[in-house]
Design a protein around this motif. Structure first.
Motif, PDB file in Angstrom:
ATOM      1  N   TRP A  81     -15.053  64.200 -17.527  1.00  0.00           N
ATOM      2  CA  TRP A  81     -13.749  63.704 -17.049  1.00  0.00           C
ATOM      3  C   TRP A  81     -13.569  62.219 -17.348  1.00  0.00           C
ATOM      4  CZ3 TRP A  81     -14.010  66.532 -11.668  1.00  0.00           C
ATOM      5  CH2 TRP A  81     -13.513  67.841 -11.823  1.00  0.00           C
ATOM      6  N   ALA A  82     -14.653  61.449 -17.164  1.00  0.00           N
ATOM      7  CA  ALA A  82     -14.574  60.005 -17.423  1.00  0.00           C
ATOM      8  C   ALA A  82     -14.264  59.753 -18.901  1.00  0.00           C
ATOM      9  CB  ALA A  82     -15.880  59.317 -17.028  1.00  0.00           C
ATOM     10  N   ARG A  83     -14.913  60.534 -19.780  1.00  0.00           N
ATOM     11  CA  ARG A  83     -14.677  60.357 -21.217  1.00  0.00           C
ATOM     12  C   ARG A  83     -13.216  60.655 -21.562  1.00  0.00           C
ATOM     13  NH1 ARG A  83     -14.503  63.890 -24.680  1.00  0.00           N
ATOM     14  NH2 ARG A  83     -15.692  65.459 -23.535  1.00  0.00           N
ATOM     15  N   ILE A  84     -12.679  61.736 -20.997  1.00  0.00           N
ATOM     16  CA  ILE A  84     -11.283  62.101 -21.259  1.00  0.00           C
ATOM     17  C   ILE A  84     -10.340  60.999 -20.750  1.00  0.00           C
ATOM     18  CG2 ILE A  84      -9.451  63.735 -20.598  1.00  0.00           C
ATOM     19  CD1 ILE A  84     -11.732  65.918 -20.545  1.00  0.00           C
ATOM     20  N   ALA A  85     -10.618  60.476 -19.561  1.00  0.00           N
ATOM     21  CA  ALA A  85      -9.760  59.438 -18.972  1.00  0.00           C
ATOM     22  C   ALA A  85      -9.834  58.143 -19.787  1.00  0.00           C
ATOM     23  CB  ALA A  85     -10.164  59.177 -17.522  1.00  0.00           C
ATOM     24  N   LEU A  86     -11.030  57.765 -20.228  1.00  0.00           N
ATOM     25  CA  LEU A  86     -11.172  56.532 -21.019  1.00  0.00           C
ATOM     26  C   LEU A  86     -10.444  56.669 -22.357  1.00  0.00           C
ATOM     27  CD1 LEU A  86     -14.931  55.677 -20.295  1.00  0.00           C
ATOM     28  CD2 LEU A  86     -12.920  54.521 -19.364  1.00  0.00           C
ATOM     29  N   GLU A  87     -10.567  57.833 -22.986  1.00  0.00           N
ATOM     30  CA  GLU A  87      -9.864  58.052 -24.257  1.00  0.00           C
ATOM     31  C   GLU A  87      -8.349  58.007 -24.059  1.00  0.00           C
ATOM     32  OE1 GLU A  87     -13.300  60.812 -26.383  1.00  0.00           O
ATOM     33  OE2 GLU A  87     -11.369  61.726 -25.854  1.00  0.00           O
ATOM     34  N   PHE A  88      -7.910  58.531 -22.933  1.00  0.00           N
ATOM     35  CA  PHE A  88      -6.478  58.508 -22.633  1.00  0.00           C
ATOM     36  C   PHE A  88      -6.001  57.052 -22.487  1.00  0.00           C
ATOM     37  CE2 PHE A  88      -2.535  59.706 -20.494  1.00  0.00           C
ATOM     38  CZ  PHE A  88      -2.253  60.937 -21.074  1.00  0.00           C
ATOM     39  N   GLY A  89      -6.832  56.241 -21.833  1.00  0.00           N
ATOM     40  CA  GLY A  89      -6.520  54.812 -21.688  1.00  0.00           C
ATOM     41  C   GLY A  89      -6.489  54.110 -23.045  1.00  0.00           C
ATOM     42  N   ASP A  90      -7.395  54.488 -23.934  1.00  0.00           N
ATOM     43  CA  ASP A  90      -7.410  53.926 -25.295  1.00  0.00           C
ATOM     44  C   ASP A  90      -6.096  54.246 -26.019  1.00  0.00           C
ATOM     45  OD1 ASP A  90     -10.024  53.066 -24.895  1.00  0.00           O
ATOM     46  OD2 ASP A  90     -10.933  54.730 -25.989  1.00  0.00           O
ATOM     47  N   GLU A  91      -5.676  55.500 -25.896  1.00  0.00           N
ATOM     48  CA  GLU A  91      -4.431  55.932 -26.563  1.00  0.00           C
ATOM     49  C   GLU A  91      -3.213  55.213 -25.992  1.00  0.00           C
ATOM     50  OE1 GLU A  91      -3.925  60.191 -26.545  1.00  0.00           O
ATOM     51  OE2 GLU A  91      -6.019  60.491 -27.118  1.00  0.00           O
ATOM     52  N   LEU A  92      -3.227  55.054 -24.677  1.00  0.00           N
ATOM     53  CA  LEU A  92      -2.105  54.380 -24.013  1.00  0.00           C
ATOM     54  C   LEU A  92      -1.996  52.938 -24.504  1.00  0.00           C
ATOM     55  CD1 LEU A  92      -0.063  55.278 -21.854  1.00  0.00           C
ATOM     56  CD2 LEU A  92      -1.591  54.337 -20.111  1.00  0.00           C
ATOM     57  N   ALA A  93      -3.140  52.281 -24.672  1.00  0.00           N
ATOM     58  CA  ALA A  93      -3.147  50.894 -25.137  1.00  0.00           C
ATOM     59  C   ALA A  93      -2.728  50.810 -26.605  1.00  0.00           C
ATOM     60  CB  ALA A  93      -4.531  50.284 -24.945  1.00  0.00           C
ATOM     61  N   ALA A  94      -3.116  51.818 -27.394  1.00  0.00           N
ATOM     62  CA  ALA A  94      -2.721  51.821 -28.807  1.00  0.00           C
ATOM     63  C   ALA A  94      -1.207  52.008 -28.921  1.00  0.00           C
ATOM     64  CB  ALA A  94      -3.452  52.927 -29.556  1.00  0.00           C
ATOM     65  N   ALA A  95      -0.631  52.819 -28.009  1.00  0.00           N
ATOM     66  CA  ALA A  95       0.807  53.083 -28.046  1.00  0.00           C
ATOM     67  C   ALA A  95       1.614  51.932 -27.424  1.00  0.00           C
ATOM     68  CB  ALA A  95       1.115  54.394 -27.320  1.00  0.00           C
ATOM     69  N   HIS A  96       1.013  51.215 -26.504  1.00  0.00           N
ATOM     70  CA  HIS A  96       1.718  50.115 -25.814  1.00  0.00           C
ATOM     71  C   HIS A  96       0.825  48.878 -25.763  1.00  0.00           C
ATOM     72  CE1 HIS A  96       5.000  52.717 -24.365  1.00  0.00           C
ATOM     73  NE2 HIS A  96       4.059  53.640 -24.339  1.00  0.00           N
ATOM     74  N   PRO A  97       0.606  48.257 -26.929  1.00  0.00           N
ATOM     75  CA  PRO A  97      -0.357  47.154 -26.984  1.00  0.00           C
ATOM     76  C   PRO A  97       0.136  45.840 -26.383  1.00  0.00           C
ATOM     77  CG  PRO A  97       0.561  47.553 -29.154  1.00  0.00           C
ATOM     78  CD  PRO A  97       1.144  48.589 -28.258  1.00  0.00           C
ATOM     79  N   GLU A  98       1.431  45.765 -26.085  1.00  0.00           N
ATOM     80  CA  GLU A  98       1.976  44.530 -25.522  1.00  0.00           C
ATOM     81  C   GLU A  98       2.528  44.792 -24.132  1.00  0.00           C
ATOM     82  OE1 GLU A  98       1.841  41.651 -27.069  1.00  0.00           O
ATOM     83  OE2 GLU A  98       1.130  42.451 -28.998  1.00  0.00           O
ATOM     84  N   LEU A  99       2.427  43.787 -23.275  1.00  0.00           N
ATOM     85  CA  LEU A  99       3.052  43.931 -21.958  1.00  0.00           C
ATOM     86  C   LEU A  99       4.556  43.803 -22.116  1.00  0.00           C
ATOM     87  CD1 LEU A  99       0.761  41.762 -19.639  1.00  0.00           C
ATOM     88  CD2 LEU A  99       0.952  44.249 -19.717  1.00  0.00           C
ATOM     89  N   PRO A 100       5.325  44.635 -21.389  1.00  0.00           N
ATOM     90  CA  PRO A 100       6.779  44.502 -21.475  1.00  0.00           C
ATOM     91  C   PRO A 100       7.245  43.234 -20.755  1.00  0.00           C
ATOM     92  CG  PRO A 100       6.170  46.118 -19.811  1.00  0.00           C
ATOM     93  CD  PRO A 100       4.897  45.692 -20.475  1.00  0.00           C
ATOM     94  N   GLN A 101       8.461  42.842 -21.020  1.00  0.00           N
ATOM     95  CA  GLN A 101       9.066  41.733 -20.280  1.00  0.00           C
ATOM     96  C   GLN A 101       9.293  42.194 -18.849  1.00  0.00           C
ATOM     97  OE1 GLN A 101       9.603  38.705 -20.702  1.00  0.00           O
ATOM     98  NE2 GLN A 101       9.301  38.436 -22.902  1.00  0.00           N
ATOM     99  N   LEU A 102       8.749  41.452 -17.931  1.00  0.00           N
ATOM    100  CA  LEU A 102       8.882  41.856 -16.535  1.00  0.00           C
ATOM    101  C   LEU A 102       9.225  40.640 -15.705  1.00  0.00           C
ATOM    102  CD1 LEU A 102       5.589  43.907 -16.303  1.00  0.00           C
ATOM    103  CD2 LEU A 102       7.862  44.891 -15.968  1.00  0.00           C
ATOM    104  N   ASP A 103       9.852  40.920 -14.604  1.00  0.00           N
ATOM    105  CA  ASP A 103      10.118  39.864 -13.639  1.00  0.00           C
ATOM    106  C   ASP A 103       8.861  39.772 -12.764  1.00  0.00           C
ATOM    107  OD1 ASP A 103      11.047  38.165 -11.740  1.00  0.00           O
ATOM    108  OD2 ASP A 103      12.634  39.483 -11.002  1.00  0.00           O
TER     109      ASP A 103
END
Ligand SMILES: [Zn+2]
Length: 172
Positions: A28-50
């Motif tokens: 489960w940890a491996r699946i979750a870490l890979e998911f986090g890797d993919e999320l970062a690859a898809a959204h490598p920058e922080l959005p503009q936020l208040d």
């Protein structure tokens, strides 16, 4: 300890996983870490936020670094908690600059936001956990994804920081 060891340990410490096998938790940890890797690859920058800063994140037995307000996409950072995290990391010999802590805290909140809805369903599908034939949620897996996402965006290791904070709060 490598990321997978830390991740499996994090899940093991999450309620409902007391009797799970190490093998299951590592999967489960491996699946979750890979998911986090993919999320970062898809959204490598922080959005503009208040982003606002205030104090009041540190309460007995609890350190709240930041909060995301979904309604107006606003993030509150808790200055007292960030200062505490900085002190604790310095005491443990791994000082983390305030700017990195701030970025990690913001990324953590953004990660939760990104994980909402379809991505959570996809995560649960990959985890493949079922209770009575129904797809079930794996406690802590979403948190692990978000920690990994924040690690990519900030360069710090949130799981290690988490352990430092838990030790500091429990006096270990
Ligand atoms: Zn979280």
């Amino acid at each position: 300890m490598n990321a997978l060891d830390l991740g499996a340990e994090f899940l093991a410490a999450t309620p409902t996983h007391e009797n799970r096998s190490t093998e299951q938790l590592r999967t489960w940890a491996r699946i979750a870490l890979e998911f986090g890797d993919e999320l970062a690859a898809a959204h490598p920058e922080l959005p503009q936020l208040d982003i606002r800063e205030k104090t009041g994140g540190k309460r007995p037995g609890e350190v709240l670094l930041a909060e995301y307000h979904h309604r107006d996409h606003r993030v509150t950072l808790y200055r007292d908690s960030l200062d505490f995290a900085r002190e604790v990391s310095a005491k443990r010999g791994s000082p983390i600059a305030l700017e990195k802590l701030r970025r990690a805290a913001i990324a953590h909140e953004v990660g939760h936001h990104l994980l909402h809805g379809p991505r959570t369903r996809e995560l649960n599908r990959r985890l493949g956990h079922r209770v009575l034939r129904l797809r079930a949620h794996v406690a802590g897996a979403d948190e692990l994804v978000v920690h990994r996402y924040a690690q990519h965006l900030s360069g710090i290791d949130p799981l290690q920081l988490d352990n430092f904070l838990i030790d500091a709060l429990t006096g270990a």
